[in-house]
Design a protein around this motif. Structure first.
Motif, mmCIF file in Angstrom:
data_model
loop_
_atom_site.group_PDB
_atom_site.id
_atom_site.type_symbol
_atom_site.label_atom_id
_atom_site.label_comp_id
_atom_site.label_asym_id
_atom_site.label_seq_id
_atom_site.Cartn_x
_atom_site.Cartn_y
_atom_site.Cartn_z
ATOM 1 N N GLU A 131 8.165 40.553 70.537
ATOM 2 C CA GLU A 131 8.232 40.739 69.092
ATOM 3 C C GLU A 131 7.429 41.924 68.567
ATOM 4 O O GLU A 131 7.719 42.425 67.480
ATOM 5 C CB GLU A 131 7.778 39.463 68.387
ATOM 6 C CG GLU A 131 8.703 38.280 68.668
ATOM 7 C CD GLU A 131 8.218 36.990 68.034
ATOM 8 O OE1 GLU A 131 7.354 37.051 67.128
ATOM 9 O OE2 GLU A 131 8.707 35.928 68.454
ATOM 10 N N ASP A 132 6.430 42.361 69.302
ATOM 11 C CA ASP A 132 5.582 43.438 68.818
ATOM 12 C C ASP A 132 5.734 44.728 69.626
ATOM 13 O O ASP A 132 5.901 45.799 69.048
ATOM 14 C CB ASP A 132 4.108 43.003 68.813
ATOM 15 C CG ASP A 132 3.840 41.857 67.844
ATOM 16 O OD1 ASP A 132 4.665 41.632 66.941
ATOM 17 O OD2 ASP A 132 2.814 41.173 67.998
ATOM 18 N N ILE A 133 5.677 44.613 70.946
ATOM 19 C CA ILE A 133 5.663 45.822 71.773
ATOM 20 C C ILE A 133 7.057 46.397 71.967
ATOM 21 O O ILE A 133 7.245 47.615 71.831
ATOM 22 C CB ILE A 133 4.947 45.560 73.110
ATOM 23 C CG1 ILE A 133 3.495 45.144 72.826
ATOM 24 C CG2 ILE A 133 4.998 46.797 74.003
ATOM 25 C CD1 ILE A 133 2.718 44.663 74.039
ATOM 26 N N ARG A 134 8.044 45.571 72.270
ATOM 27 C CA ARG A 134 9.407 46.108 72.463
ATOM 28 C C ARG A 134 9.919 46.863 71.230
ATOM 29 O O ARG A 134 10.499 47.945 71.383
ATOM 30 C CB ARG A 134 10.374 45.003 72.861
ATOM 31 C CG ARG A 134 10.354 44.724 74.333
ATOM 32 C CD ARG A 134 11.574 43.911 74.785
ATOM 33 N NE ARG A 134 11.502 43.724 76.209
ATOM 34 C CZ ARG A 134 10.896 42.712 76.813
ATOM 35 N NH1 ARG A 134 10.300 41.781 76.084
ATOM 36 N NH2 ARG A 134 10.865 42.611 78.120
ATOM 37 N N PRO A 135 9.738 46.334 70.028
ATOM 38 C CA PRO A 135 10.171 47.121 68.857
ATOM 39 C C PRO A 135 9.427 48.454 68.733
ATOM 40 O O PRO A 135 10.009 49.450 68.297
ATOM 41 C CB PRO A 135 9.868 46.195 67.667
ATOM 42 C CG PRO A 135 9.885 44.819 68.249
ATOM 43 C CD PRO A 135 9.333 44.975 69.639
ATOM 44 N N LEU A 136 8.173 48.483 69.143
ATOM 45 C CA LEU A 136 7.433 49.747 69.113
ATOM 46 C C LEU A 136 7.977 50.721 70.158
ATOM 47 O O LEU A 136 8.065 51.922 69.897
ATOM 48 C CB LEU A 136 5.937 49.494 69.333
ATOM 49 C CG LEU A 136 5.201 48.838 68.164
ATOM 50 C CD1 LEU A 136 3.807 48.373 68.592
ATOM 51 C CD2 LEU A 136 5.125 49.791 66.974
ATOM 52 N N ILE A 137 8.350 50.206 71.321
ATOM 53 C CA ILE A 137 8.961 51.075 72.334
ATOM 54 C C ILE A 137 10.290 51.614 71.811
ATOM 55 O O ILE A 137 10.614 52.793 72.019
ATOM 56 C CB ILE A 137 9.132 50.331 73.678
ATOM 57 C CG1 ILE A 137 7.756 50.014 74.286
ATOM 58 C CG2 ILE A 137 9.969 51.160 74.656
ATOM 59 C CD1 ILE A 137 7.802 49.099 75.510
ATOM 60 N N SER A 138 11.035 50.789 71.113
ATOM 61 C CA SER A 138 12.284 51.251 70.495
ATOM 62 C C SER A 138 12.007 52.346 69.468
ATOM 63 O O SER A 138 12.740 53.337 69.387
ATOM 64 C CB SER A 138 13.026 50.094 69.835
ATOM 65 O OG SER A 138 13.517 49.205 70.807
ATOM 66 N N ALA A 139 10.949 52.168 68.696
ATOM 67 C CA ALA A 139 10.581 53.193 67.715
ATOM 68 C C ALA A 139 10.165 54.482 68.425
ATOM 69 O O ALA A 139 10.503 55.585 67.976
ATOM 70 C CB ALA A 139 9.452 52.689 66.815
ATOM 71 N N ALA A 140 9.456 54.362 69.543
ATOM 72 C CA ALA A 140 9.072 55.548 70.322
ATOM 73 C C ALA A 140 10.309 56.251 70.860
ATOM 74 O O ALA A 140 10.395 57.485 70.840
ATOM 75 C CB ALA A 140 8.134 55.152 71.457
ATOM 76 N N SER A 141 11.283 55.480 71.311
ATOM 77 C CA SER A 141 12.538 56.071 71.775
ATOM 78 C C SER A 141 13.223 56.809 70.626
ATOM 79 O O SER A 141 13.742 57.914 70.806
ATOM 80 C CB SER A 141 13.466 54.994 72.342
ATOM 81 O OG SER A 141 14.691 55.546 72.736
ATOM 82 N N GLY A 142 13.198 56.210 69.461
ATOM 83 C CA GLY A 142 13.766 56.868 68.287
ATOM 84 C C GLY A 142 13.064 58.184 67.993
ATOM 85 O O GLY A 142 13.708 59.187 67.689
ATOM 86 N N ALA A 143 11.741 58.188 68.109
ATOM 87 C CA ALA A 143 10.984 59.420 67.875
ATOM 88 C C ALA A 143 11.370 60.488 68.901
ATOM 89 O O ALA A 143 11.557 61.662 68.551
ATOM 90 C CB ALA A 143 9.485 59.137 67.940
ATOM 91 N N ILE A 144 11.525 60.082 70.137
ATOM 92 C CA ILE A 144 11.912 61.014 71.197
ATOM 93 C C ILE A 144 13.284 61.608 70.907
ATOM 94 O O ILE A 144 13.537 62.777 71.186
ATOM 95 C CB ILE A 144 11.866 60.315 72.568
ATOM 96 C CG1 ILE A 144 10.400 60.072 72.960
ATOM 97 C CG2 ILE A 144 12.614 61.115 73.636
ATOM 98 C CD1 ILE A 144 10.190 59.143 74.142
ATOM 99 N N HIS A 145 14.143 60.807 70.291
ATOM 100 C CA HIS A 145 15.499 61.262 69.970
ATOM 101 C C HIS A 145 15.623 61.846 68.567
ATOM 102 O O HIS A 145 16.727 62.054 68.066
ATOM 103 C CB HIS A 145 16.496 60.120 70.177
ATOM 104 C CG HIS A 145 16.698 59.821 71.627
ATOM 105 N ND1 HIS A 145 15.985 58.836 72.270
ATOM 106 C CD2 HIS A 145 17.483 60.402 72.552
ATOM 107 C CE1 HIS A 145 16.349 58.830 73.543
ATOM 108 N NE2 HIS A 145 17.245 59.762 73.740
ATOM 109 N N GLY A 146 14.493 62.083 67.918
ATOM 110 C CA GLY A 146 14.508 62.763 66.635
ATOM 111 C C GLY A 146 14.763 61.878 65.440
ATOM 112 O O GLY A 146 15.060 62.368 64.356
#
Length: 168
Positions: A131-146
């Motif tokens: 609930e906390d870390i996976r969504p943050l990893i998704s947000a990091a992936s989003g940042a990597i993809h602009g």
């Protein structure tokens, strides 16, 4: 490895070279960095069934983007480091802010585990992962993809698909 004057889209950081190396040509960032976080989340998920994973989870330490690539066997690691140095400052800052949040959540899970490995603690660690870390990893992936938080993902792509692709 990054040379003064490196510019995304030019010279060794040409769009085509970055794309071939699995580095986003606009942000200069690579999703390979997310492996560092996916590994600890996987350990957190396995704890209740495999308590021997506790030692590995407790040994996990934060690792910055450049240090990750210095240590990695990523084929284009020097290019990834150079592209990171040439990445827009706002993009790097956005990713680094998310990474600090991930690091803090993992540290919280490690503290819980150090205090005791009861079923309730292991369940809380699994909840933190999901609930906390996976969504943050998704947000990091989003940042990597602009993409920034709350922005629409690119058509046909999602942050979860990016993470799933890492484990193919």
């Amino acid at each position: 490895m990054s040379e003064a004057g490196d510019i995304l889209g030019e010279g060794r950081l040409a769009r085509e070279a970055l794309a071939r190396a699995n580095i986003h040509p606009e942000t200069g960032l690579a999703t390979d960095y997310l492996n560092h976080f996916n590994e600890v989340v996987m350990l957190m998920d396995m704890l209740s069934d495999m308590p021997e994973c506790a030692e590995d989870m407790l040994a996990w330490e934060p690792c910055g983007y450049v240090e990750h690539f210095r240590r990695s066997s990523f084929a284009a690691r020097d290019l990834a480091i150079a592209a990171y140095g040439a990445a827009p400052k706002a993009v790097r800052a956005h990713l680094e802010t998310i990474v600090l949040q991930i690091d803090a959540e993992v540290a919280r899970a490690q503290s819980l585990l150090r205090a005791g490995a009861s079923r309730a603690v292991l369940a809380e660690i699994a909840r933190l992962a999901d609930e906390d870390i996976r969504p943050l990893i998704s947000a990091a992936s989003g940042a990597i993809h602009g993409r920034i938080d709350g922005a629409e993902p690119e058509e046909g792509a999602s942050a979860q698909a990016d993470i799933d692709a890492l484990f193919g």
